[in-house]
Write an enzyme that holds these catalytic residues in place. Structure first.
Site, PDB file in Angstrom:
ATOM      1  N   LYS A 144       6.395   0.139  -4.085  1.00  9.00           N
ATOM      2  CA  LYS A 144       6.295   1.327  -3.222  1.00  9.00           C
ATOM      3  C   LYS A 144       7.697   1.791  -2.813  1.00  9.00           C
ATOM      4  CE  LYS A 144       3.828   2.651   1.050  1.00  9.00           C
ATOM      5  NZ  LYS A 144       2.971   2.094   2.141  1.00  9.00           N
TER       6      LYS A 144
ATOM      7  N   LEU B 111       5.021   8.198   5.933  1.00  5.92           N
ATOM      8  CA  LEU B 111       4.273   6.978   5.576  1.00  5.92           C
ATOM      9  C   LEU B 111       2.936   6.852   6.304  1.00  5.92           C
ATOM     10  CD1 LEU B 111       7.180   4.349   5.586  1.00  5.92           C
ATOM     11  CD2 LEU B 111       5.980   5.157   3.552  1.00  5.92           C
TER      12      LEU B 111
ATOM     13  N   SER C 283      -0.977   4.776   2.601  1.00  7.48           N
ATOM     14  CA  SER C 283       0.269   5.312   2.143  1.00  7.48           C
ATOM     15  C   SER C 283       0.754   4.711   0.829  1.00  7.48           C
ATOM     16  CB  SER C 283       1.340   5.106   3.213  1.00  7.48           C
ATOM     17  OG  SER C 283       1.581   3.740   3.429  1.00  7.48           O
TER      18      SER C 283
ATOM     19  N   ILE D  46      -0.163  -0.754   7.546  1.00  8.22           N
ATOM     20  CA  ILE D  46      -0.198  -0.877   9.006  1.00  8.22           C
ATOM     21  C   ILE D  46      -1.514  -0.310   9.555  1.00  8.22           C
ATOM     22  CG2 ILE D  46       0.869   1.345   9.623  1.00  8.22           C
ATOM     23  CD1 ILE D  46       2.571  -0.200  11.685  1.00  8.22           C
ATOM     24  N   GLY D  47      -2.270   0.378   8.661  1.00  5.51           N
ATOM     25  CA  GLY D  47      -3.543   0.937   9.119  1.00  5.51           C
ATOM     26  C   GLY D  47      -4.509   1.111   7.948  1.00  5.51           C
ATOM     27  N   GLY D  48      -4.208   0.400   6.848  1.00 10.37           N
ATOM     28  CA  GLY D  48      -5.055   0.491   5.668  1.00 10.37           C
ATOM     29  C   GLY D  48      -4.291   0.856   4.406  1.00 10.37           C
ATOM     30  N   SER D  49      -2.979   0.910   4.502  1.00 11.45           N
ATOM     31  CA  SER D  49      -2.167   1.517   3.440  1.00 11.45           C
ATOM     32  C   SER D  49      -2.068   0.728   2.147  1.00 11.45           C
ATOM     33  CB  SER D  49      -0.762   1.804   3.969  1.00 11.45           C
ATOM     34  OG  SER D  49      -0.782   2.938   4.811  1.00 11.45           O
TER      35      SER D  49
END
Lengths: 544, 544
Positions: free
Chosen positions: A143, A192, A218, A239-242
């Site tokens: 990434k 992001l 992301s 950090i939230g599903g990325s």
């Protein structure tokens, strides 16, 4: 677009950045290996949505075979000299190039350094008759915001287009030392913070199973590329599903490890020092066995000696048998999943029961509060860090950036932030206690409300972000099923749980999601990454 | 007193709390076991400063022997029935009662429940012929703010005098399950944030080696009690030196483990959710072997199953030999230690060299910045949490509370706090890298600028708090030496490094510190608690 007042956009200033954007685009274009570029005229037209089978038309059987073989096997064959690292790199470079032509998933190919390294590794095997490490010769995608030495790392911000990072991120450095060859950098969204992958540098990344759909984000460039089999394994951040959401949208495997087991050092982002909810870095892969390969090799390298913020927890060997109890969470009680996701859950449930695995219902517990807390933590500084970077270039605010920035409660005081930390820890304890009390070893749940989202429309992060808040590791796996408009009809609901539920429910239009893979998420207790993978192995074996 | 505007003091409101204070004092007084109370007339007068040898005058040889035996031996003897838990409890209850009469170190004795438990444990051994757990029958002292079920837990705040805690703190619960018997709760300062132990409920705790000196804090009741041998092992907490400094002032052992290995759940304090610098909870003990006993037993009980915020890191067996390299840090470059501390360092250095242990100099690295960061983190909320609790009773602000509250930069924004977190992590990496580059396994350094402080005068926390910021575990051990006004003359300095250095230097008046134990601190890399104890064992063996 939510009621967001864009104070950072400055069209005049942004215009001054145009040359750097064009330079970045030229750098990307020039980085493609010309021999592998398919002439525009041979590519499927824009009207062809599912391009996942296109490689078979332009790649040799040998190339196709390599790019569909698991990393563990490839590494063995390269380490024994049966296959050269050059040959493997050629195959992936070719398929990744095609992926990029069709999906716009790369930000930069690293051909020169990758081929140089492949040559050295092949010579190493010839000289010593053994591999250099457990990832010997493995081409890996990375990434973009995970720094690569002496290259620009922009994290999806135009203002960072001059940000040459002088060192590899710690994780890249460790992967190199294990024998891996980073060969392509992949796209991510502005700031992001979208579950989509679009920015003002590289543009929009598409989903290879249906190009009207988002690859999520992301780590959407990773998801699109690996889903297309243009990479066998790559590095994402979450950090939230990325990691998990892109794995789900693109039908591959993805692990968000417990935060602190894999190093985020050298990952560029706004908001360093935000640790109420920590970003985690981990693998996406075509094959589950490779997730294990990544983690065991990586943790085996004692990454904590290069990053003091990591836990010193060695990788354990864990055996799990079918005595496992799986708790099925059919919804989080906030937003009801779309029909194909519910079908996926029922399918897996049936397979597990047939195989003798114990399955119980997992009653969701206060997920609305989990979302309230985590969404307030992301931008507890009132988006100051992000706005500073956006304002530095004056770039337009993407609607999904604006949406994310409107999460939560705006700028918090330190007291308010600390109060949320306290509540978070209470929830971490409560969830652990619930798993013990309910006798549930792993929770099976959606990774997203639907199989995917149309481009630019992802909004509810809950199914992943709950677990970020709780820091319980999550593994996404494809069920082997795909959305089918005939089977997965609209849920004839007349009542909704809340406005978000209504909005998300109405996004489901069967024909739109045609062919999208149905993937699900498996979650274990915190720190039990090894157990999670072992349980994932049992479960995916039941699906065969 | 620093320029601190006391906005919370309210003498009228405070007066309304007087009955609760008197009730707490009566509860303490009533909790003493009458049989063990020495008549006032038999106690040494206030002019006798060193009371450490007084127990020999009023306790039997058998009682003295028990209270000076290490816990590991006591546990073995109680578990085999050679010694009853009742007998051991009697001995410690007696010595602790005397300690309290002389030093005011307890907040409450737990005689009834302790004797009841001792009886049950003795019956258990008689019935089953084996101990109930690795801490079978061990009387343990517990710092007051670590909750005890159904008792008031006040954390040094008058406003919490009605705060009945319905459950044991997780660590107390685990210790009980291992066989330990909490028998006395110990004093701490107002707000918990002094390196001294004085509050408006229990008053001032004294140092048994010299009653004009402070026992330090915040676990000063523990330090004073264990230094007096009124307890063989106890539980303290440490966010800026609060285990280590009392261990040093009172000549016993104290370990601040890496944060997250021992549970702070159920410890009452202002400021829950402050996690930029985490409080750690750990043992103080008369004997080093018992620190190991505590940690191995405790971590062996898998405390993470009861507190999801703990790391799942099992206790490792670590062997360390004399191939160890010890780095000596003679000062932190900010405040020069007093002469007896420098003598202690030279003494240990000489002993290590004689024993063949490699010793190198440890050049301090930017300790002024460490202090700047950590002191700003403690009260990043502008003391809002503390002021709320102080204001609720209107109690007077102790000058040391006021001093602590004046640390740092006042209330921070979330952005500023995050920036400090980021800098902290950079330092954690830098220090780890320095230890690796310099080939240093453990750092030997002071735990405080001097052997102790006069009551009410401790101010510079740096020698401990640096390691809290870095989260590197620290072990305090007595060197076996004591301050001697004849030997430890004033350092004839004419130039000072800064104002703090000058102020701290001038506090050293040889006659004032007469007889204070000289103790030092040993520090390892983060998470290497096992290694630290093993290294501590090697080093203390060299001192014999």
């Amino acid at each position: 677009m939510p009621p967001y007042i864009d104070k950072t956009t400055d069209p005049v200033k942004f215009e001054t950045w145009r040359p750097q954007i064009e330079l970045a685009q030229k750098r990307l274009k020039d980085s493609l290996v010309a021999d592998f570029v398919v002439p525009q005229s041979d590519l499927p037209g824009d009207s062809v949505l599912d391009v996942s089978t296109f490689p078979a038309k332009v790649m040799s059987p040998a190339e196709l075979k390599i790019t569909e073989t698991d990393a563990s096997t490839l590494v063995l064959e390269m380490g024994s000299g049966k296959l050269s690292a050059k040959t493997v790199l050629d195959a992936f470079m070719k398929r990744a190039t095609i992926a990029h032509q069709l999906l716009n998933c790369a930000t930069e190919f690293l051909a020169d350094e990758a081929y140089e390294r492949a040559k050295l590794l092949d010579e190493y095997v010839q000289t010593y008759g053994k591999p250099i490490g457990p990832l010997h010769g493995l081409p890996m995608s990375i990434k973009e915001h995970v720094s690569i030495k002496n290259r620009v790392t922009n994290a999806g911000f135009v203002a960072l287009l001059n940000n040459v990072t002088p060192e590899d991120a710690t994780t890249v450095s460790i992967l190199r030392s294990l024998g891996a060859i980073p060969f392509v950098r992949t796209n991510e969204p502005q700031s992001l913070m979208h579950q989509d992958s679009c920015n003002y540098i590289t543009g929009v990344t598409l989903n290879g199973f249906n190009r009207k759909l988002s690859p999520s984000g992301s780590s959407g460039g990773e998801g699109a590329l690996i889903g297309f089999k243009g990479s066998v394994m790559g590095v994402g951040t979450d950090i939230g599903g990325s990691i998990r959401s892109p794995a789900a949208f693109n039908g591959c495997y993805g692990l968000r490890p417990t935060a602190g087991r894999v190093s985020s050092r050298g990952c560029i982002s706004a908001g360093g020092g935000q640790e109420s909810v920590k970003s985690s870095i981990g693998p996406l892969a075509q094959h589950l066995s490779d997730i294990e390969l990544f983690m065991s090799s990586y943790v085996g390298a004692k990454p904590w000696l290069q990053d003091a913020t990591l836990y010193r927890i060695p990788w354990k060997k864990v055996d799990v048998d079918k005595q496992l109890t799986v708790g099925i969470m059919r919804s989080d009680g906030v937003v009801k999943p779309h029909p194909p996701i519910l079908r996926g859950l029922e399918f897996v449930e049936k397979k597990l029961i047939e195989a003798g695995v114990k399955v119980v219902e997992w009653e969701p517990y206060k997920c609305d509060e989990l979302w309230e807390i985590v969404s307030s933590m992301y931008f507890a500084d009132g988006c100051a860090a992000q706005n500073k970077l956006l304002g530095a270039s004056g770039e337009p605010i993407h609607p999904l950036t604006a949406m994310a920035f409107s999460f939560g409660k705006g700028e918090l005081t330190v007291s308010e932030n600390q109060e949320l930390n306290y509540r978070r820890d209470e929830f971490r304890n409560k969830y652990q206690q619930l798993m013990i009390e309910r006798g549930v070893d792993v929770i099976l749940c959606p990774a997203y409300v639907g199989v995917a989202a149309e481009l630019g429309t992802t909004s509810y992060w809950g199914y992943c972000s709950h677990w970020n808040l709780l820091d319980q590791p999550g593994l996404v796996f494809p069920t082997g099923l795909y959305q089918d408009p005939v089977v997965d009809k609209v849920d004839p609901r007349t009542e909704y749980w809340n406005l978000t539920d209504e909005k998300e429910s109405q996004k489901y239009v069967p024909n739109v999601f045609k062919g999208a893979p149905i993937a699900l998420q498996l979650v274990s207790q915190r720190y039990e990454d090894e157990f999670l993978l072992a349980a994932g192995k049992i479960i995916t074996e039941c699906l065969r």
